[in-house]
Scaffold this active site. Sequence first.
Site, mmCIF file in Angstrom:
data_model
loop_
_atom_site.group_PDB
_atom_site.id
_atom_site.type_symbol
_atom_site.label_atom_id
_atom_site.label_comp_id
_atom_site.label_asym_id
_atom_site.label_seq_id
_atom_site.Cartn_x
_atom_site.Cartn_y
_atom_site.Cartn_z
ATOM 1 N N GLN A 91 48.644 32.710 45.256
ATOM 2 C CA GLN A 91 48.652 32.913 43.799
ATOM 3 C C GLN A 91 48.008 31.720 43.084
ATOM 4 O O GLN A 91 47.250 30.995 43.711
ATOM 5 C CB GLN A 91 50.078 33.166 43.285
ATOM 6 C CG GLN A 91 50.656 34.528 43.652
ATOM 7 C CD GLN A 91 51.234 34.603 45.047
ATOM 8 O OE1 GLN A 91 51.997 33.751 45.446
ATOM 9 N NE2 GLN A 91 50.875 35.614 45.794
ATOM 10 N N LYS A 102 40.652 30.772 47.232
ATOM 11 C CA LYS A 102 41.370 29.779 48.055
ATOM 12 C C LYS A 102 41.091 29.999 49.545
ATOM 13 O O LYS A 102 40.909 29.043 50.292
ATOM 14 C CB LYS A 102 42.886 29.875 47.801
ATOM 15 C CG LYS A 102 43.283 29.589 46.357
ATOM 16 C CD LYS A 102 44.773 29.744 46.145
ATOM 17 C CE LYS A 102 45.291 31.176 46.192
ATOM 18 N NZ LYS A 102 44.854 32.048 45.098
ATOM 19 N N ASP A 148 43.399 34.602 43.137
ATOM 20 C CA ASP A 148 42.086 35.144 43.484
ATOM 21 C C ASP A 148 40.942 34.192 43.161
ATOM 22 O O ASP A 148 39.825 34.618 42.866
ATOM 23 C CB ASP A 148 41.836 36.492 42.769
ATOM 24 C CG ASP A 148 42.938 37.490 43.075
ATOM 25 O OD1 ASP A 148 43.420 37.475 44.206
ATOM 26 O OD2 ASP A 148 43.309 38.260 42.179
ATOM 27 N N GLY A 166 46.260 37.907 48.786
ATOM 28 C CA GLY A 166 45.157 38.517 49.537
ATOM 29 C C GLY A 166 44.049 37.492 49.635
ATOM 30 O O GLY A 166 43.332 37.268 48.670
ATOM 31 N N HIS A 167 43.946 36.821 50.786
ATOM 32 C CA HIS A 167 42.948 35.759 50.936
ATOM 33 C C HIS A 167 41.804 36.241 51.815
ATOM 34 O O HIS A 167 41.996 36.607 52.961
ATOM 35 C CB HIS A 167 43.616 34.504 51.521
ATOM 36 C CG HIS A 167 44.669 33.944 50.604
ATOM 37 N ND1 HIS A 167 45.540 32.953 50.956
ATOM 38 C CD2 HIS A 167 44.985 34.264 49.328
ATOM 39 C CE1 HIS A 167 46.337 32.695 49.935
ATOM 40 N NE2 HIS A 167 46.023 33.477 48.939
#
Length: 430
Positions: A222, A15, A12, A39-40
């Site tokens: 991650q 990225k 988080d 979750g990007h």
Amino acid sequence: MNTVIVGTQWGDEGKGKIIDILSRKVDFIVRYQGGSNAGHTVVTNGREYIFHLIPSGILHKSKICCIGNGVVIDPAALIEEIKGLASCGIRVDNRLKISPLAHIIFPYHKVLDKLRESKRAHKIGTTGRGIGPCYVDKINRCGIRVGDLINPRTFREKLKDNLKEKNEIFKKVYHHPGFNFNLIYKEYLHYGEILSRYVYNISALLNRAIVEKKDILFEGAQGTFLDIDFGTYPFVTSSSSTAGGSCIGSGVSPIKINKIIGVAKAYATRVGEGPFPTEFAPAFNKFMREKGSEFGATTGRPRRCGWFDSVMVRESILLNGITELAIMKLDILDGLKIIKICTGYKYKGKVFKELPYELEILAKAKPIYQQVPGWKDKISGIREFKRLPNRAQDYILRLQDILEAKISFISVGSSRDEIISLQVFRKQLD
Ligand code: IMO
Ligand code: MG
């Protein structure tokens, strides 16, 4: 030029935004590990996109996006994501390529993920997406891959074999009724049909691209301290989220990687359980969580927040071979009276300047802080380093000093254009 983007903390870090910005300049964007635990988030023209499996570079119309062999794919989640993009007018046909060697997540992986978690004495706080159990099957050599899914006979055989053993375990160990072969077979065969048009030999594609001097961006999911080997084990994910994972997870040789960009938040966050030496006390934690909208993009869970930990980020720089850094969410520190940077830990009278690998030390150590004064002004509108408040400049320069690494990007807001970037910034610092 082939570049790897890695998270330097616990995921988080932002990225997605850096990948989105750098995607403009490359031809291929590749996810190489993890699955829909990621979750990007990318915000563009006031619209927020959250990606779990598809590389966030897909927003750039001419780019080829690959899901490499190192990724574990939940086909339902992937199809959902493809449909979601289509409803926003973004078509992925001919631009999305999936490795036949990537492993598939089945319902039994997700259920097992949750059952294991419920029985563990020390919970990991997984995302419940079946990531760990799917990688277990991969290493155990009983996994089912994308290539199997599109071959009904092989798929039938492998699924049968898996369910025979798994159903016994589910019943005897977990008192769970187990899974029906026909239901899963039919459902997943259908997914296979939908996904078959995207299946492609990714390593051949990328290696050909390299010969043709095309540019590739490897999108890490991650962060370094969630890495299966170097993270705060066992409070980690089940893949190699450090830069080396990009080669293993795509079939590109390490000799072909030119640049590694580490992404770090201007403070620190963590979702799930595990040690977090610089974590804020509860009231300030809540305040910063709300200020920074620190809620998981995948599970919606509140993220734990803390001060920037330079011991960890320095370790990340080493482990990944980071050549430059992006510092994200600097604007979230606007208005704080003081800002702290952790530069070491103290445990039983001993000072640690390097990251201790004993989890117990990390869990109990007291951080040693340097303090810098905060700034009052809002910085989101600023696009040049020298226009930042002096104290914000000092904070960044202090980080650069402590980390002994170049900072190339500073994010000052969630939107795509709220960034102070390399070209302008570097010249002022060098
Ligand atoms: P991105 O790519 C933050 C965390 C989970 C849990 C641990 C193991 O968005 O940075 P898993 O479901 O992977 O077995 O859970 O890892 N975790 C993440 N935390 N960002 C992520 O991805 C994460 N992916 C997994 O919260 O603590
Ligand atoms: Mg995330």
